[in-house]
Design an enzyme around this catalytic site. Structure first.
Site, mmCIF file in Angstrom:
data_model
loop_
_atom_site.group_PDB
_atom_site.id
_atom_site.type_symbol
_atom_site.label_atom_id
_atom_site.label_comp_id
_atom_site.label_asym_id
_atom_site.label_seq_id
_atom_site.Cartn_x
_atom_site.Cartn_y
_atom_site.Cartn_z
ATOM 1 N N TRP A 166 0.709 -1.169 0.046
ATOM 2 C CA TRP A 166 -0.176 -0.129 -0.050
ATOM 3 C C TRP A 166 0.884 1.456 -0.130
ATOM 4 O O TRP A 166 0.400 2.266 0.498
ATOM 5 C CB TRP A 166 -1.109 0.015 1.095
ATOM 6 C CG TRP A 166 -1.788 -1.026 1.167
ATOM 7 C CD1 TRP A 166 -1.831 -2.086 2.580
ATOM 8 C CD2 TRP A 166 -2.872 -1.460 0.682
ATOM 9 N NE1 TRP A 166 -2.962 -2.997 2.059
ATOM 10 C CE2 TRP A 166 -3.503 -2.480 1.260
ATOM 11 C CE3 TRP A 166 -3.327 -1.176 -0.879
ATOM 12 C CZ2 TRP A 166 -4.632 -3.200 0.513
ATOM 13 C CZ3 TRP A 166 -4.478 -1.669 -1.395
ATOM 14 C CH2 TRP A 166 -5.001 -2.629 -0.837
ATOM 15 N N GLU A 391 -5.361 5.421 6.779
ATOM 16 C CA GLU A 391 -5.013 6.344 7.874
ATOM 17 C C GLU A 391 -5.703 5.986 9.381
ATOM 18 O O GLU A 391 -6.057 6.658 10.129
ATOM 19 C CB GLU A 391 -5.350 7.839 7.750
ATOM 20 C CG GLU A 391 -5.053 8.568 6.447
ATOM 21 C CD GLU A 391 -3.512 8.986 6.553
ATOM 22 O OE1 GLU A 391 -2.862 8.712 7.461
ATOM 23 O OE2 GLU A 391 -3.298 9.618 5.511
HETATM 24 C C1 LIG Z 1 -5.612 2.931 -1.364
HETATM 25 C C2 LIG Z 1 -4.860 2.755 -0.180
HETATM 26 C C3 LIG Z 1 -3.856 3.702 0.004
HETATM 27 C C4 LIG Z 1 -2.894 3.281 1.063
HETATM 28 N N1 LIG Z 1 -1.819 4.066 1.357
HETATM 29 C C5 LIG Z 1 -1.043 3.713 2.351
HETATM 30 C C6 LIG Z 1 0.422 4.455 2.382
HETATM 31 O O1 LIG Z 1 0.596 5.200 1.354
HETATM 32 N N2 LIG Z 1 1.303 3.885 3.249
HETATM 33 C C7 LIG Z 1 0.968 2.922 4.198
HETATM 34 O O2 LIG Z 1 2.135 2.468 4.955
HETATM 35 N N3 LIG Z 1 -0.182 2.421 4.112
HETATM 36 C C8 LIG Z 1 -1.122 2.737 3.307
HETATM 37 N N4 LIG Z 1 -2.279 2.125 3.277
HETATM 38 C C9 LIG Z 1 -2.686 1.062 4.044
HETATM 39 C C10 LIG Z 1 -3.704 1.411 5.133
HETATM 40 O O3 LIG Z 1 -3.500 2.432 6.227
HETATM 41 C C11 LIG Z 1 -4.465 0.032 5.812
HETATM 42 O O4 LIG Z 1 -5.023 -0.506 4.536
HETATM 43 C C12 LIG Z 1 -5.226 0.166 7.078
HETATM 44 O O5 LIG Z 1 -4.561 0.692 8.059
HETATM 45 C C13 LIG Z 1 -5.865 -1.054 7.299
HETATM 46 O O6 LIG Z 1 -4.825 -2.129 7.435
HETATM 47 P P1 LIG Z 1 -5.157 -3.382 6.744
HETATM 48 O O7 LIG Z 1 -5.935 -3.106 5.143
HETATM 49 O O8 LIG Z 1 -4.387 -4.514 6.795
HETATM 50 O O9 LIG Z 1 -6.568 -3.818 7.376
HETATM 51 P P2 LIG Z 1 -6.675 -4.974 8.684
HETATM 52 O O10 LIG Z 1 -5.934 -4.448 9.530
HETATM 53 O O11 LIG Z 1 -6.207 -6.297 8.184
HETATM 54 O O12 LIG Z 1 -8.366 -4.752 9.080
HETATM 55 C C14 LIG Z 1 -9.173 -5.424 8.503
HETATM 56 C C15 LIG Z 1 -10.520 -5.366 9.141
HETATM 57 O O13 LIG Z 1 -10.445 -5.747 10.696
HETATM 58 C C16 LIG Z 1 -10.481 -4.568 11.415
HETATM 59 N N5 LIG Z 1 -9.718 -4.656 12.593
HETATM 60 C C17 LIG Z 1 -8.293 -4.841 12.715
HETATM 61 N N6 LIG Z 1 -7.814 -4.771 13.788
HETATM 62 C C18 LIG Z 1 -8.903 -4.409 14.725
HETATM 63 C C19 LIG Z 1 -9.103 -4.459 16.229
HETATM 64 N N7 LIG Z 1 -8.053 -4.468 17.071
HETATM 65 N N8 LIG Z 1 -10.475 -4.108 16.704
HETATM 66 C C20 LIG Z 1 -11.527 -3.921 15.673
HETATM 67 N N9 LIG Z 1 -11.411 -4.075 14.468
HETATM 68 C C21 LIG Z 1 -9.938 -4.610 14.071
HETATM 69 C C22 LIG Z 1 -10.247 -3.357 10.578
HETATM 70 O O14 LIG Z 1 -10.905 -2.312 11.051
HETATM 71 C C23 LIG Z 1 -10.909 -3.968 9.347
HETATM 72 O O15 LIG Z 1 -12.181 -3.609 9.353
HETATM 73 C C24 LIG Z 1 -3.168 2.270 2.080
HETATM 74 C C25 LIG Z 1 -4.260 1.632 2.102
HETATM 75 C C26 LIG Z 1 -5.300 1.615 0.742
HETATM 76 C C27 LIG Z 1 -6.246 1.048 0.684
#
Ligand SMILES: Cc1cc2nc3c(=O)[nH]c(=O)nc-3n(C[C@H](O)[C@H](O)[C@H](O)COP(=O)(O)OP(=O)(O)OC[C@H]3O[C@@H](n4cnc5c(N)ncnc54)[C@H](O)[C@@H]3O)c2cc1C
Length: 412
Positions: A166, A391
């Site tokens: 990402w 974020e």
């Molecule tokens: C288009 C895009 C651009 C991005 N740009 C960047 C970037 O430039 N740099 C960067 O570093 N990252 C970036 N990101 C990453 C982004 O910050 C993450 O996707 C986000 O933090 C969620 O992490 P994950 O996708 O691994 O979801 P996960 O952490 O796997 O979460 C999956 C689901 O579980 C829920 N969940 C997880 N833990 C808990 C908890 N403890 N309690 C309750 N619910 C929970 C989440 O809310 C979500 O609904 C980007 C993402 C996207 C989609």
């Protein structure tokens, strides 16, 4: 149980929203967004195009890459308030132009050595030091303490190996700020112990030796590419440690490292900035809907005559205003240095969920035309949908807020 007296938190403050300088800046940003950004977005977003170099140059000319960089380093020397206000205007036209601003504003300049730091700050303000942030990994998103990309010291350098996911703008960037693990946590330490941010300097438009990337095919947020990155022995000078405080147990949830306050400021600013972008997208959907309701006729009337739709517009407008007032309040708190981690999480949560609701309603008001690429409402809807995910997801914001309101029991 008698409720205890709870003093207002943070203390009631009357922020000076409407200074003439702020009004002038907002007007300038709105004119620029509508005249110069919107036509480019309308042309390029459907092609999944990138922000053109000419538009980056205009953003630089206007000083928008250095809104929060101190004037002594060539920036506008303004605050989070103005940064968010300009970002709302840009996001109204194309969210990625508001997002690219966040990759300057002094990002990637916090080196220990003051000489290079000053030079990089000036470059950041001029839009010549635009970066990318590589925090997330395939197995570490919400739980950033799970970062496993390794940095091993080797003479004067770190050798970095692992995968990042990402990473927005990675190839086009002048630098990548990479969150890595330099050691495992010791006994009794938090899981975030051993995480540091390294500064990887690079050429715009390519990857350095040992780094490869492939773009992720997103459904929206066009304007720059988002990358899957593989670090295979990438070498970074030992001195390029950005700010070890940026490591945290979660995206902002908790951490204990030195300089943590600085990391909190960064995360809080990012949350309010996301709220401002979400407001810009919702406003776009509202403004497009107001036009469409006058243009489209059914049953011999503009559909804007139907009370159900008029009420929908009223609700959309009220929600946009409310979220704007809230993000401006929290931006002001950040600018005056009032701790507001809880409020930053609240406004990120509320403004982004509002943006999803309002853009969704706008699509409904557009009928079948809303579900086409002929109208811009689908772009606002696609981009708004992301704001509750990146974020720090809405669930993570709720966790931050609830942890600051409701103590956990010892059983938790
Ligand atoms: C288009 C895009 C651009 C991005 N740009 C960047 C970037 O430039 N740099 C960067 O570093 N990252 C970036 N990101 C990453 C982004 O910050 C993450 O996707 C986000 O933090 C969620 O992490 P994950 O996708 O691994 O979801 P996960 O952490 O796997 O979460 C999956 C689901 O579980 C829920 N969940 C997880 N833990 C808990 C908890 N403890 N309690 C309750 N619910 C929970 C989440 O809310 C979500 O609904 C980007 C993402 C996207 C989609």
């Amino acid at each position: 149980m008698t409720p205890e007296f709870v003093p207002p938190q943070p203390p009631a403050l009357l922020p000076p929203w409407h200074t003439p300088e702020r009004e002038a800046l907002q007007l300038q940003a709105r004119r620029f967004a509508m005249d110069e950004v919107l036509p480019v977005a309308d042309e390029l977003d459907p092609q999944k195009g990138l922000i053109p170099a000419s538009l980056l140059s205009r953003l630089a000319e206007l000083g928008y890459f250095g809104i929060t960089v101190p004037a002594e380093h060539g920036g506008l020397g303004l605050g989070v308030f103005e940064y968010c206000m300009v970002s709302e205007e840009l996001a109204r036209a194309w969210m990625s132009t508001a997002s690219i601003l966040a990759r300057a504003q002094g990002l990637g300049t916090a080196l220990a050595d003051a000489g290079p730091r000053r030079e990089l700050l000036a470059r950041s303000a001029r839009g010549e030091w635009i970066g990318a942030i590589a925090l997330s990994e395939p197995d570490a998103g919400s739980d950033l303490a799970g970062v496993s990309t390794r940095a091993v010291p080797d003479g004067d350098e770190w050798v970095v190996t692992g995968r990042k996911r990402w990473c927005g703008n990675a190839e086009a960037a002048d630098f990548i700020q990479v969150l890595v693990r330099e050691r495992d946590p010791g006994p009794g330490e938090r899981r975030s112990a051993g995480l540091v941010n390294l500064l990887l300097e690079k050429e715009r438009g390519s990857f350095p030796a040992g780094l490869t990337g492939s773009p992720i095919d997103k459904i929206g947020y066009h304007g720059f590419l988002t990358w899957d990155l593989t670090f295979d022995g990438v070498r970074i000078p030992r001195g390029n440690v950005i700010d070890e405080a940026a490591a945290s147990d979660e995206q902002g949830a908790d951490a204990t490292r030195a300089g943590f306050a600085q990391a909190q400021l960064f995360l809080n600013t990012a949350r309010v900035h996301t709220a401002a972008r979400a407001v810009g997208l919702a406003r776009a959907a509202l403004e497009d809907s107001v036009l469409y309701l006058q243009e489209r006729e059914q049953f011999g009337h503009p559909i804007g005559d139907f009370q159900a739709l008029r009420f929908a517009v009223a609700e959309m407008a009220a929600q946009v205003e409310q979220a704007r007032a809230f993000y401006r309040q929290v931006a002001h708190l950040l600018d005056v240095g009032v701790p507001c981690e809880r409020e930053a999480a609240m406004v990120k949560l509320e403004a982004t969920e509002m943006s999803v609701r309002v853009t969704n309603q706008a699509m409904q008001l557009h009928g079948g035309n809303g579900y086409t690429t002929e109208r811009q409402v689908e772009r606002h809807w696609r981009d708004a949908r992301l704001t509750t995910i990146f974020e720090g997801t809405s669930e993570i914001q709720k966790r931050i807020v609830s942890d600051r309101i409701l103590p956990r029991s010892p059983l938790s």
